[in-house]
Design an enzyme around this catalytic site. Structure first.
Site, mmCIF file in Angstrom:
data_model
loop_
_atom_site.group_PDB
_atom_site.id
_atom_site.type_symbol
_atom_site.label_atom_id
_atom_site.label_comp_id
_atom_site.label_asym_id
_atom_site.label_seq_id
_atom_site.Cartn_x
_atom_site.Cartn_y
_atom_site.Cartn_z
ATOM 1 N N ASP A 115 42.970 55.564 42.499
ATOM 2 C CA ASP A 115 43.861 55.984 43.571
ATOM 3 C C ASP A 115 44.820 57.046 43.045
ATOM 4 O O ASP A 115 45.150 57.054 41.844
ATOM 5 C CB ASP A 115 44.670 54.791 44.086
ATOM 6 C CG ASP A 115 43.823 53.820 44.897
ATOM 7 O OD1 ASP A 115 42.755 54.220 45.374
ATOM 8 O OD2 ASP A 115 44.251 52.651 45.041
ATOM 9 N N ARG A 156 44.258 46.544 44.945
ATOM 10 C CA ARG A 156 45.167 46.345 46.077
ATOM 11 C C ARG A 156 44.774 45.114 46.901
ATOM 12 O O ARG A 156 45.641 44.401 47.417
ATOM 13 C CB ARG A 156 45.167 47.599 46.961
ATOM 14 C CG ARG A 156 45.912 48.779 46.351
ATOM 15 C CD ARG A 156 45.862 49.982 47.272
ATOM 16 N NE ARG A 156 44.533 50.580 47.341
ATOM 17 C CZ ARG A 156 44.012 51.136 48.438
ATOM 18 N NH1 ARG A 156 44.703 51.159 49.566
ATOM 19 N NH2 ARG A 156 42.801 51.672 48.408
#
Length: 304
Positions: free
Chosen positions: A47, A181
């Site tokens: 990310d 996440r």
């Protein structure tokens, strides 16, 4: 007629210690520019706000990317307890809150539910494709999606630190396709307190370590110089998880032309995927069958 891509025919791996605030694709583009490389790709997206190992494959090493993608990886990440966000990280907006703060023992007990073969639902803001479109694009338009759960192998998930009541630092070793996440989000739900990722660092990926990585500042400083070339690792490192067999001299040309050829092997089973070397250089990857390698990928480097 397609234009031939300009650049040097260089093959190998450059391990980058990616900083926060840049996409993985942007890092690859920076490396390609700095090395004037004709071809480059990466093994496993991080990310934009994540840091750590981003292994960039150059030239013929791009053919070994699947083996690094399939390898185990390790992450250190901080989870903010008490808040859920729409992105499952600190970049999103808070959508739920709780005053509950579990103690360390409760956290350690809950972590066991996320070890081994698990099913994991990707974040709404992810690159998963839904009806031919990336999920994050639909999420940005306010569309809520029912994303399918995906299998993930988690080798280990440990509580590394508890800086304060609101934060826990976790270490995870897992296989391909995992979303840290999602681990933070689901752990918060199990604990009844919500949670999201605030920092994420990949400390190793297959054979590559963050401590061996070069920074973007170093890449800028060494761009277009032999000093940066000196940091390129052999493409063979990308084959470390496959058994190695050795080529006979007369087999090299046959294999590079995609034809079966004799190899010397020990402790290799019939039908096993292996890679063949000659004088330490990778020649091909393929299936071993009764003294022969049947190639599925071949490597043609400048010096070979």
């Amino acid at each position: 007629m397609a234009r031939k891509r300009k650049g040097r025919d260089i093959s190998g791996w450059l391990v980058v210690d990616k900083p926060a605030g840049i996409t993985s694709t942007a890092v690859v583009n920076k490396v390609r520019w700095a090395l004037d490389a004709k071809k480059a790709g990466h093994a496993g997206t991080l990310d934009p706000e994540a840091t750590g190992v981003l292994a960039v494959a150059l030239g013929e090493a791009t053919k070994t990317v699947p083996y690094i993608t399939d390898a185990l990886k390790a992450y250190v990440f901080t989870v903010r307890l008490g808040q859920a966000t729409n992105t499952d990280d600190a970049e999103g907006k808070v959508i739920a809150q709780s005053d509950t703060r579990p103690d360390d023992d409760a956290i350690k007990a809950a972590l066991g539910q996320f070890v081994g073969d698990i099913m994991q639902v990707p974040p709404q803001f992810s690159a998963v494709k839904v009806d031919g479109e990336r999920a994050y694009k639909k999420a940005r338009d306010g569309e809520a999606m029912d994303l399918a759960a995906r299998p993930l192998w988690v080798e280990e998930l440990l509580l590394a630190d508890r800086p304060d009541a609101d934060h826990v630092v976790l270490e995870m070793t897992c296989g391909k396709g995992g979303y840290v996440r999602s681990i933070a989000r689901d752990l918060g739900e199990v604990l009844g307190c919500y949670g999201h990722v605030v920092t994420l660092r990949r400390i190793w990926s297959g054979p590559f370590q963050a401590t061996d990585g070069v920074s973007l500042d170093q890449i800028d400083a060494m761009a277009k110089t032999p000093q940066l070339d000196a940091h390129i690792l052999p493409l063979e490192i990308g084959l470390a998880d496959l058994p190695e067999v050795r080529c006979l001299a007369e087999s090299v040309a046959k294999l590079r032309n995609g034809n079966p050829a004799s190899v010397i092997a020990s402790d290799v089973d019939y039908g096993e995927e292996v890679w063949a070397s000659f004088d330490g250089q990778a020649i091909a990857v393929g299936t071993y069958r009764g003294g022969e390698l049947h190639p599925t990928r071949v490597f043609v480097t400048q010096d070979g």
